[in-house]
Design a protein around this motif. Structure first.
Motif, mmCIF file in Angstrom:
data_model
loop_
_atom_site.group_PDB
_atom_site.id
_atom_site.type_symbol
_atom_site.label_atom_id
_atom_site.label_comp_id
_atom_site.label_asym_id
_atom_site.label_seq_id
_atom_site.Cartn_x
_atom_site.Cartn_y
_atom_site.Cartn_z
ATOM 1 N N LEU A 87 0.823 -1.221 0.000
ATOM 2 C CA LEU A 87 0.000 0.000 0.000
ATOM 3 C C LEU A 87 0.853 1.266 0.000
ATOM 4 O O LEU A 87 0.325 2.363 0.060
ATOM 5 C CB LEU A 87 -0.917 0.043 1.239
ATOM 6 N N GLU A 170 -0.719 -3.315 6.087
ATOM 7 C CA GLU A 170 -1.090 -3.927 4.802
ATOM 8 C C GLU A 170 -2.592 -3.872 4.579
ATOM 9 O O GLU A 170 -3.133 -4.552 3.695
ATOM 10 C CB GLU A 170 -0.549 -5.364 4.712
ATOM 11 N N GLY A 171 -3.271 -3.063 5.375
ATOM 12 C CA GLY A 171 -4.678 -2.752 5.156
ATOM 13 C C GLY A 171 -5.555 -3.978 4.988
ATOM 14 O O GLY A 171 -5.430 -4.971 5.715
ATOM 15 N N SER B 247 -3.943 6.461 3.742
ATOM 16 C CA SER B 247 -2.917 5.408 3.788
ATOM 17 C C SER B 247 -3.497 4.004 3.753
ATOM 18 O O SER B 247 -2.868 3.084 3.250
ATOM 19 C CB SER B 247 -2.074 5.546 5.060
ATOM 20 N N ARG B 249 -5.974 2.703 2.129
ATOM 21 C CA ARG B 249 -6.543 2.245 0.840
ATOM 22 C C ARG B 249 -7.872 1.523 1.063
ATOM 23 O O ARG B 249 -8.001 0.356 0.736
ATOM 24 C CB ARG B 249 -5.578 1.297 0.115
ATOM 25 N N ASP B 254 -9.806 1.590 -4.664
ATOM 26 C CA ASP B 254 -8.533 1.015 -4.216
ATOM 27 C C ASP B 254 -8.617 -0.503 -4.147
ATOM 28 O O ASP B 254 -7.696 -1.213 -4.551
ATOM 29 C CB ASP B 254 -8.184 1.508 -2.795
ATOM 30 N N LEU B 258 -6.657 -3.623 -5.776
ATOM 31 C CA LEU B 258 -5.892 -4.636 -5.033
ATOM 32 C C LEU B 258 -6.452 -6.047 -5.243
ATOM 33 O O LEU B 258 -5.994 -6.998 -4.638
ATOM 34 C CB LEU B 258 -5.902 -4.314 -3.531
#
Lengths: 284, 319
Positions: A87, A170-171, B247, B249, B254, B258
């Motif tokens: 990210l 890493e969301g 930050s 996402r 987004d 991903l």
């Protein structure tokens, strides 16, 4: 000159024997619970458990493997997997590098195979020193692969958890590792194989809320903090102080969420018995 | 303009009010202000485009949490022809933060589950602001297993800040409840379509979201932790949530990027609450498309695809 009379005379400092001797502060440790001063070697001989009050110090992943598997039987899997910053999260690379330097590990989990009392197992151990043992892409991948490997080889799986939860940096990729590892446990389980989950201090958040809670048998170490939300956040949310035994292993035993709370010295022999229970064909 | 305007909507609200005033003034005085009004209306359209056409992640989070935003229960009403709500986890209780039951989708029986926020303060208290306790997640799990027994597809709606953190929730095994939802959904032998309609907060959200197809409304957010929590962990300052939102996402765009979310469902300009009926129709259409696409698979293929879909998620270096 008159001024010289008032000048402070210079003395030569002599370094004494005692002040020059380097005493590493790691030689002696203070028990955080009973304040007993313990000789480090003595602590290590006792599996890092305080002899006076039975406080269980945290173990690193390699220490855990050393006290769990038969000597020299550990063969590591997927050593080459390492984290990146998908990210572009601020300061994440530095955080990874600092953790790698401190622990000598590439990531927060060690996985591999070995034997316990001569019986083969696939083992995974989280190391809480590495960004709080948090689960990001690498931890999720290594844990999932460990279950797949074990399924292919008909081995039982033993997972030791010590984690603050999903790795924030890493969301959503981290959150999804919960789904990924749980799916891997499901597949593994459908093959009729045994999974023993051992919860150690601390097991919280996304690791507790995924594979760590899915063991056929769940063991916890005494006093281990186990919970979905950490106590600090709960206290802030409900605005009251939590009792000291809240979210400890013993509370979960009382409420029916773990099968056994075992002193560290009892874990290896008990794992040996559990493995034997699952490998017997009977005497008929 | 629906409800209390968000800060960044205020210039638009002021302009819209001015147009309204001018129209009333013209009517009262019998004046023809058509040209002036047309100019202002054009300006209003441009302003609307410039405000809503390029929202920041934090602005989307605010829209996702808007008090007027349609709830899962609104979508259930708009998407299905009939809905029979069922209650309880058969073990401890019933949790109003999670709703579940039987419904007809284009005439076909389905099982529906979803987190439900309240519409107002009273409703929110009754529904615990859409934050489930373990019994709510276990109710959803029970209904999904029932769906499997009767070969009904499962449709889930995700809209929660997260699983509730409290003493009772912990004592009754919040972590275990989430883990078992993930376990059950990953192996559920019926098609599963999930839609993130508002806020997808952490494990409590994911617990209803292990699906063959994961859809997300344009202004919905889905995150490992709330922007506020992230800011307070990172910078010890919960007010830096906007930076954290950037930050993390966490927007639909987004997450499609991903490859975690399968489709972004566009919203009316300014958010779903500005045209709930249209939003409802679009959600229904999107669910239909994805359900049709996966219903053709035999169950083993469906399960293998679902397994691989999650198995692939993650970015790392090396073998």
């Amino acid at each position: 000159m008159l001024k010289d009379l008032f000048r402070k005379p210079k003395y030569v400092t002599v370094r004494t024997e005692t002040s020059s001797r380097d005493v590493p502060d790691t030689l002696w440790l203070k028990c955080p619970r009973c304040a007993e001063i313990i000789y480090t070697r003595e602590l290590e001989r006792n599996l890092k458990v305080c002899r006076k009050c039975s406080y269980h110090f945290r173990l690193t992943a390699s220490e855990r493997i050393a006290v769990t598997l038969d000597d020299g039987t550990f063969a590591e899997y997927d050593r080459d997997l390492s984290p990146t910053n998908p990210l572009q999260f601020p300061d994440y690379e530095q955080k990874i590098q600092a953790a790698q330097k401190e622990t000598g590990l590439d990531e927060a989990v060690l996985v591999g195979e070995g034997t316990i009392a001569g019986q083969p197992v696939v083992i995974g151990v989280l190391d809480s020193r590495f960004i709080m043992g948090s689960m990001g892409s690498v931890v999720g991948e290594k844990v999932s692969r460990a279950f797949e490997q074990a399924r292919d080889r008909n081995f039982p799986v033993i997972m030791f958890s010590a984690s603050g939860g999903a790795r924030m940096q890493e969301g959503l990729l981290s959150l999804m590792q919960m789904a990924k590892t749980s799916a891997a446990v499901n597949r593994f389980s459908q093959a009729g194989l045994l999974f023993v989950s051992v919860l150690t201090d601390p097991t919280t958040g996304g690791v507790l809320a995924s594979y760590a809670s899915l063991g056929d048998i769940i063991i916890a170490e005494p006093g281990a903090l186990i919970g979905f939300t950490g106590p600090r956040v709960i206290e802030q949310t409900i605005r009251q102080k939590l009792p000291p035994d809240f979210q400890r292993a013993e509370m979960h035993l009382k409420h029916g969420f773990v099968d056994l709370v075992l002193e560290r010295s009892q874990i290896k022999p008990t794992l040996g018995r559990i493995l034997a229970f699952h490998s017997r064909g009977g005497d008929r | 303009m629906a409800g209390t305007p968000l800060d960044f909507e205020k210039p638009l609200v002021e302009l819209e009010n001015k147009i309204m005033e001018l129209k009333n003034f013209g009517k009262e005085k019998g004046l023809d202000l058509g040209d002036e009004i047309a100019t202002l209306e054009k300006k209003s359209r441009e302003l609307k485009q410039s405000i809503f056409g390029n929202l920041t992640p934090w602005q989307r989070a605010l829209i996702a949490r808007h008090s007027e935003r349609p709830t899962s229960l609104d979508y259930i009403g708009m998407v299905f022809d009939d809905f029979l709500e069922l209650h309880g986890d058969r073990s401890f209780g019933d949790d109003a933060a999670v709703v579940g039951g039987l419904a007809l989708f284009h005439g076909m029986p389905v099982t529906v589950v979803g987190h439900v926020r309240g519409k107002d303060t009273k409703d929110n208290i009754a529904r615990n602001f859409g934050m489930p306790h373990p019994e709510g997640l276990r109710k959803a799990m029970r209904l999904m297993q029932q769906a499997e027994k009767f070969s009904r597809p499962v449709i889930s709606f995700i809209d929660t800040q997260g699983a509730y953190c409290g003493i009772g929730a912990e004592e009754r095994g919040q972590g275990e409840a989430i883990a078992h939802c993930l376990y059950v959904m990953s192996g559920l032998r019926v098609p599963v379509v999930s839609v993130v309609v508002g806020e997808g907060g952490s494990g409590g959200a994911l617990a209803l979201g292990v699906a063959d197809r994961l859809l997300m409304l344009e202004n919905a957010i889905f995150s490992v932790c709330s922007p506020e929590a992230c800011a307070s962990i990172l910078w010890k300052d919960g007010t830096k949530a906007a930076a954290a939102a950037q930050s993390l996402r966490l927007t639909a765009k987004d997450l499609v990027g991903l490859q975690v979310v399968d489709e972004l469902v566009p919203e009316p300009l300014g958010g779903a609450h500005r045209d709930p009926e249209k939003m409802g129709r679009d959600v229904k259409k999107a669910i239909m498309e994805h359900l049709e696409a996966i219903q053709g698979f035999d169950i083993e293929t469906l399960l293998e695809n679902r397994y691989q879909k999650y198995r692939r998620i993650g970015v790392y270096l090396g073998g």
